[in-house]
Scaffold this motif. Structure first.
Motif: not given
Lengths: 406, 258
Positions: A139, A141, A143, A367, A369, A373, A403-406, B221
């Motif tokens: 997991s 992120r 950015a 932040r 979303f 993601d 950013g991208w959160e995974f 999540e």
């Protein structure tokens, strides 16, 4: 700080101090209501109105096991109700019982009677449950964006990346090997000495100390840090440290934590200064709700080189709050954060020569979303260093990132 | 200084425990299909229907086609598979103080135990002819078949088994304990088998659900939470890392010495 800032800080501090009492009173009131409903439920165990009231109160009290027990009875009374089965699956999901959640989600999916919204929700939870049951989980992120430094009158590209890798080490207590990689870079777009990068790797096993899922956890770790800037290589260094991180959630509201490490940094240039360091931080985290965290951390660090010994001690308070506007035109998930910290620095040059300074920093960020993601993040921070001989340094930083959160 | 009421509590609790066992209603039948049968101590076997009271030391048995869910005074729930027999042999609870103990014997069959107030403070104990299972803050499935005990840890803090004088524990969700100790994570086929035994095969018919709101605080999540609301905070050790990267001139003070 200006008077307005003082008033704002005082109000925020008062809110922080009062919130535990308020949350405790709310919890007691909810628990009292729940007990009353349960007393009726014992006399009328199949009364669905009472069951629903009891389950809702349990959800508000973060007692998802009680909600699961009630939903089990609900499904037993109405086995064809796929919506109830989905809620039961989510109750188990919240408790980390991903195998049982998957059993009910698969049953709901196989019913062939889901609405498109239910089908999408079931698919999302099934994906997540399957991922969390994997022996190796990633997991993180990434950015990138722009940062502006007001007093230095520069701006540049600002990038950050974080990666967590958890490996299930097997065994009856599910110890994990946790590796965390962080990278942060600021690159001014003009001639400047302000370019800098920091990379940090922390790795080590995380143990459940008393063999309980939510009991204290301890991670002995090795941490490697590389720091680079473009100021003729004076400041570049590589550091290695050994330490341990400890975390113990005591109840739904309070968690204590500590991080202690000792290490050595070696300058990357011949004219740089090597130094030994040791540091410790101890803190407590308070959660008035599942969406809000308030942390207070006491910190202490010593850096010892041939030239000087720098001792820093201070306090950092931060708050994070997640929320959903509920408006379809706006991003679904928002995270608001703020921090304030004060550190006391003592520079001891030996031979009776020393300096002292005080660092004060505060800031906030938001932040949003825009998809599950992808997020946009705006931040602002201000840092002020006041030396005991009257000299003051200040810097204000604003940044905007995608950013991208995974 | 202890308040008078606090001083009286142990005495009141002792007095309550001293009542004839048959007089203590400890729970109720919350669902039953088609019926369960109960045998209170020293009394004749009776049919247990929805809403029937349960007393301490009562033996409860399900028929070959019967299932049932029992709701107890401490808010714990027990679900019984067909052909299951249990004895509620150590269940005491004082709602005023929250003190008591949960203990039952499973002599045959399968059950699901979802803990309540008591099992979050101390171990609930399920005894089979070959093992004793201690459950803390937990939801478990237990199957006793062919002289072998299987216990699956679903949620909570931990589960231990004592068999043949040896104790084994697990805090792995999905962890299986048998008479031989820890046996690894549950296979999905085995889990399906036990859940089908206890609940029957899932039916599908649509519907919107009761609307408990359980999904709102638990989006996909979000990390897991304990049965008393504890959560780990995975962001605790991440603070101000990016701040260091930007406030360059202050950091450089540390390294500009000659």
């Amino acid at each position: 700080m200006t008077p307005l800032t003082h008033r704002f800080a005082a109000a925020a501090l008062a809110a922080l101090l009062l919130s535990p009492g308020t949350a405790g009173a709310q919890t007691a009131a909810l628990e009292s209501q729940r007990q009353a409903v349960f007393a009726q439920l014992l006399s009328a165990p199949a009364d669905r109105t009472l069951m629903l009231q009891y389950a809702r109160l349990s959800v508000q009290l973060r007692d998802f096991e009680a909600a699961a027990a009630t939903l089990e009875r609900f499904v037993d009374l109405d086995p064809g109700n796929t919506g109830a089965r989905i809620e039961l699956a989510i109750a188990y999901f919240s408790l980390g019982a991903y195998d049982v959640a998957e059993y009910h989600l698969a049953a709901a999916a196989a019913s062939g009677a889901l609405t498109p919204e239910q089908a999408e929700r079931v698919a999302t939870y099934r994906d997540e449950a399957a991922g969390r049951n994997q022996p190796s989980q990633f997991s993180g992120r990434v950015a990138i964006g722009q940062a502006w430094l007001r007093e230095a009158d520069t701006s540049g590209t600002f990038g950050t990346a974080e990666l967590d890798w958890r490996i299930d080490m097997g065994g009856p207590h599910a110890a994990e090997w946790l590796t965390q990689l962080s990278f942060s870079s600021y690159v001014p777009g003009e001639q400047s000495f302000g370019e800098r990068q920091i990379a940090r790797l922390r790795t080590g096993p995380e143990f459940r100390l008393v063999g309980e899922v939510h009991g204290p956890r301890l991670q002995p770790y090795l941490e490697l840090t590389a720091f680079r800037d473009d100021s003729f290589g004076f400041g570049d260094y590589n550091a290695a440290a050994l330490g341990f991180a400890y975390q113990n959630p005591h109840n739904a509201f309070w968690t204590s934590y500590a991080d202690v490490q000792v290490g050595r940094a070696e300058a990357d240039a011949a004219f740089g200064q090597d130094f030994d360091f040791h540091e410790a931080s101890f803190g407590a985290s308070y959660r008035p709700s599942r969406d809000t965290r308030i942390r207070g951390t006491l910190r202490w660090r010593v850096e010892d080189s041939d030239f000087q010994m720098l001792t820093t001690h201070g306090l950092r308070v931060e708050a994070l709050h997640s929320f959903d506007t509920g408006l379809s035109l706006l991003p679904r998930r928002w995270e608001l954060r703020g921090f304030a910290q004060r550190d006391y620095l003592e520079f001891d040059y030996g031979g009776g020569f020393s300096d002292e300074a005080i660092d004060t920093a505060y800031g906030g960020g938001l932040r949003a979303f825009v998809t599950e993601d992808l997020f946009l993040e705006a931040r602002g921070s201000r840092l002020k260093r006041e030396f005991d001989y009257g000299f003051t340094q200040e810097e204000t930083v604003y940044s905007l990132q995608i950013g991208w959160e995974f | 200084m202890m308040r008078p009421l606090a001083l009286l509590r142990p005495a009141l609790l002792a007095a309550a425990f001293a009542l004839p066992a048959s007089a203590q209603q400890i729970g109720t039948v919350a669902s039953s299909e088609p019926t369960l049968r109960g045998t209170p101590p020293g009394a004749a076997t009776r049919t247990l229907a929805l809403g029937s009271g349960l007393v301490s030391n009562e033996t409860v048995a399900s028929s070959a086609s019967g299932r049932g869910q029992l709701l107890f005074a401490d808010q714990s729930t027990l679900s019984l598979a067909p052909n299951t027999t249990i004895v509620l042999d150590r269940f005491v609870y004082d709602p005023a103080s929250g003190a008591g103990a949960v203990g039952l014997s499973l002599t045959e069959g399968a059950l699901r135990f979802i803990g309540g107030t008591l099992s979050r403070q101390q171990d609930a104990v399920i005894t089979t002819p070959t093992a004793s299972i201690g459950i803390r803050g937990s939801t478990v499935l237990v199957l006793y078949r062919g002289g072998q005990t299987y216990a699956i840890f679903i949620a909570g803090e931990r589960m231990c088994i004592v068999s043949g004088g040896t104790q084994s524990c697990t805090s792995r969700q999905g962890g299986v304990l048998t008479n031989d100790g820890y046996a690894g994570s549950v296979a999905s086929e085995f889990l399906t088998l036990i859940l089908s035994l206890i609940d029957g095969n899932p039916a599908g018919g649509g519907g919107t659900g009761p609307g408990t709101g359980v999904d709102n605080p638990n989006p996909s999540e979000r990390g897991p939470v304990s049965t008393i609301g504890e959560e780990f905070d995975r962001m605790i050790f991440e603070d101000d890392f990016t701040l260091d990267a930007i406030f360059e001139f202050l950091e450089e003070n540390y390294f500009y010495e000659e």
